[in-house]
Design an enzyme around this catalytic site. Structure first.
Site, PDB file in Angstrom:
ATOM      1  N   HIS A 103      17.420  -1.784 -26.476  1.00 42.15           N
ATOM      2  CA  HIS A 103      18.092  -2.764 -27.333  1.00 42.15           C
ATOM      3  C   HIS A 103      17.120  -3.374 -28.345  1.00 42.15           C
ATOM      4  O   HIS A 103      17.382  -3.380 -29.548  1.00 42.15           O
ATOM      5  CB  HIS A 103      18.685  -3.846 -26.423  1.00 42.15           C
ATOM      6  N   PHE A 104      15.992  -3.881 -27.874  1.00 41.02           N
ATOM      7  CA  PHE A 104      14.994  -4.500 -28.752  1.00 41.02           C
ATOM      8  C   PHE A 104      14.044  -3.418 -29.267  1.00 41.02           C
ATOM      9  O   PHE A 104      12.862  -3.359 -28.897  1.00 41.02           O
ATOM     10  CB  PHE A 104      14.234  -5.601 -28.002  1.00 41.02           C
TER      11      PHE A 104
END
Length: 284
Positions: A264-265
């Site tokens: 996600h990051f």
């Protein structure tokens, strides 16, 4: 290396903290962060782009160093967040800009684009969704709260605010967890631990349904205006799936979609690769 400056803008009495870097006469790039982070998520990306772009990275209302008023004094909705960021761009004098959107930054930035299509020069979406097929099963507990906003369903979402949940967001889908600095998720957890922050985030979980309701309007904007579009996607994201990235090409056939073997990051592990993709894309 171009220095980053740290400023606060008075937006009609609301303080928005932001990072700024790069030449003032260069093309502007507005960076909009996601949950549960702040502008510090761009700490590795900004130095890689600041020689070529004028970069502005605000903390959204209720996040980071921006004002976090009590819920009794402020409505924590995505419409309200977007309205304040819209005014922020006007207060600091942004006329035209490319926007980089991630997670919560996407429905914020897409609202700005729908409202002011003439101001948007390009869009870069890093795991910033606008299509139903991009939403994973991980949204099921939040969807349950949308459908029945009961105390029990709200309480069930509190686990998503726990420190271990934040760390998991950063490390899930990453090939080597040792490549993820603890600085980012530790700072996020510091902000989440502030008194009242939990209820604010639960309000925003509930209001995320307003973003899904606007997907057709966002898609109509993409079809109508066809902004230059780059998707840079962590392909192992547990929340926003690769089909959500591919879907942009349905409405913007010339969209460029790039996948990276991370979660996600994505900037935590692939800032250099994403910066290279942006530098290749934006001059077009």
């Amino acid at each position: 290396m171009t220095a980053i400056t740290y400023r606060t803008a008075d937006v009609d009495g609301f303080n928005i903290f932001y990072r700024e870097a790069g030449p003032l006469d260069a093309p502007t790039l507005l960076l909009l962060h996601g949950f549960p982070s702040a502008g510090h998520m761009f700490r590795d990306l900004i130095p890689l782009l600041a020689d070529r772009f004028h970069i502005i990275a605000p903390d959204l209302p209720g996040f980071g160093q921006s004002d976090m008023p009590a819920r009794s004094d402020f409505t924590y909705s995505f419409d309200h967040v977007a309205d304040i960021i819209d005014r922020f761009t006007e207060v600091i004098g942004l006329k035209r800009y490319a926007v980089y959107v991630f997670d919560y930054g996407a429905p914020t930035g897409f609202r700005l684009a729908v409202k002011h299509p003439d101001r948007i020069t390009a869009i870069i979406s890093q795991n910033g969704n606008a299509y139903e097929e991009g939403l994973s099963e991980g949204w099921s507990p939040i969807r349950a709260y949308w459908q029945e906003p009961s105390a029990a369903n709200r309480e069930a979402l509190r686990a998503l605010l726990a420190p271990e949940a934040t760390r998991w967001q950063y490390t899930h889908g990453v090939a080597d967890e040792a490549a993820v600095s603890p600085d980012g998720y530790s700072l996020d957890n510091f902000y989440l631990a502030r008194p009242g922050a939990d209820e604010i985030q639960l309000d925003l979980f509930g209001d995320y349904k307003s973003n899904v309701a606007l997907y057709p309007a966002f898609q109509n904007y993409f079809r109508t205006h066809k902004p230059p579009f780059l998707a840079v996607w962590g392909k192992n994201d547990p929340f926003f799936l690769p089909p959500g990235a591919e879907a942009f090409k349905r409405d913007i056939p010339n969209a460029v979609v790039r996948f990276f073997d991370t979660g996600h990051f994505a900037l935590e592990t692939h800032a250099a690769e994403i910066a290279a993709a942006i530098r290749d894309f934006l001059p077009r």
